[in-house]
Design an enzyme around this catalytic site. Sequence first.
Site, PDB file in Angstrom:
ATOM      1  CB  CYS A   4      -0.807  -0.105   1.153  1.00  0.00           C
ATOM      2  SG  CYS A   4      -1.973  -1.080   1.216  1.00  0.00           S
TER       3      CYS A   4
HETATM    4  C1  BEZ Z   1       0.720  -4.616   1.912  1.00  0.00           C
HETATM    5  O1  BEZ Z   1      -0.015  -3.671   1.686  1.00  0.00           O
HETATM    6  O2  BEZ Z   1       1.612  -4.652   1.711  1.00  0.00           O
HETATM    7  C2  BEZ Z   1      -0.449  -5.746   2.286  1.00  0.00           C
HETATM    8  C3  BEZ Z   1      -1.423  -5.563   2.920  1.00  0.00           C
HETATM    9  C4  BEZ Z   1      -1.996  -6.664   3.548  1.00  0.00           C
HETATM   10  C5  BEZ Z   1      -1.695  -7.753   3.270  1.00  0.00           C
HETATM   11  C6  BEZ Z   1      -0.628  -8.283   2.495  1.00  0.00           C
HETATM   12  C7  BEZ Z   1       0.292  -7.242   2.136  1.00  0.00           C
END
Ligand code: BEZ
Length: 212
Positions: A46
Amino acid sequence: MATLRLGDTAPDFTAESSVGKLNLYDYLGDGWGIFFSHPADFTPVCTTELGTAAKFKSEFDKRNVKMLALSVDGAASHKEWIKDIEETQHSQVNFPIIADEDHKVSDLYDMIHPKANDTLTVRSVFIIGPDRKIKLILTYPASTGRNFFELLRVIDSLQLTAYHKVATPANWNEGEDVVVSPAIPTEEARNIFTKGVKEIKPYLRMTPDPRS
Ligand code: BEZ
C-alpha cells in the site's frame, strides 16, 4: 448493501479523511472519480501504491478525474503513514485518504471480502463517471499492487467511448486505432468516421482514434 455492479449509482457518503470531513459527491463535483481501497495503513505494498498514485495525480487531473483512497484505519494514523509514504516514495500524497475504522464506507462499497480477510479491505478500484454511475470495478488481492498505467488506460477508453461510437481493442493505448461499434452498419460508419474504416470482417471494423 447488495453487491455493486457496473452502471449502479455510486453510493454517496460523508466520512472523516486525512484532510477532514469529506462528502463523496461534493468532492467529485461534475467530474470523474477514481476511488481505491487499501488493506491497512503502514503496510508495504500500500505504501508503494499511494506513493505511485501521487506521482500520477497530474495525469488524473488532465482527465478531470478526482482521486480518493480509503483504508480501514483512523485519520490520525493516515497522517502518520503519509509522512512515511512521502519519505520512502519521494512523493507528496496530494489526495485524501478516507478513514474507515467503523467499515461504514467499505461495507457500502463491498470492499471487505471475508473469505480473504474479514477485517481488511481488499484492493478495490471504482471508476465513477460524471453521471455518478460506476464505470469500472476491479478487485485485486492484497498481495498484488495495482498498475496505475492500466487505470489511466481504462479511463482513456471510457472517456473516448462515452462520446464516440467506438470501443477499444486489447492492449489499446490512446491514439491507436479503435473498433467501430458493432451497432453501426459499415456504410454508416464510413460517413461517421471520415478518417477511414477498414473492414477486416463484417463484425470487425477498425478506424483511427477519432480524437487524434
Ligand atoms: C501490503 O500492503 O503490503 C499488504 C497488506 C495486507 C496484506 C499483504 C500485504
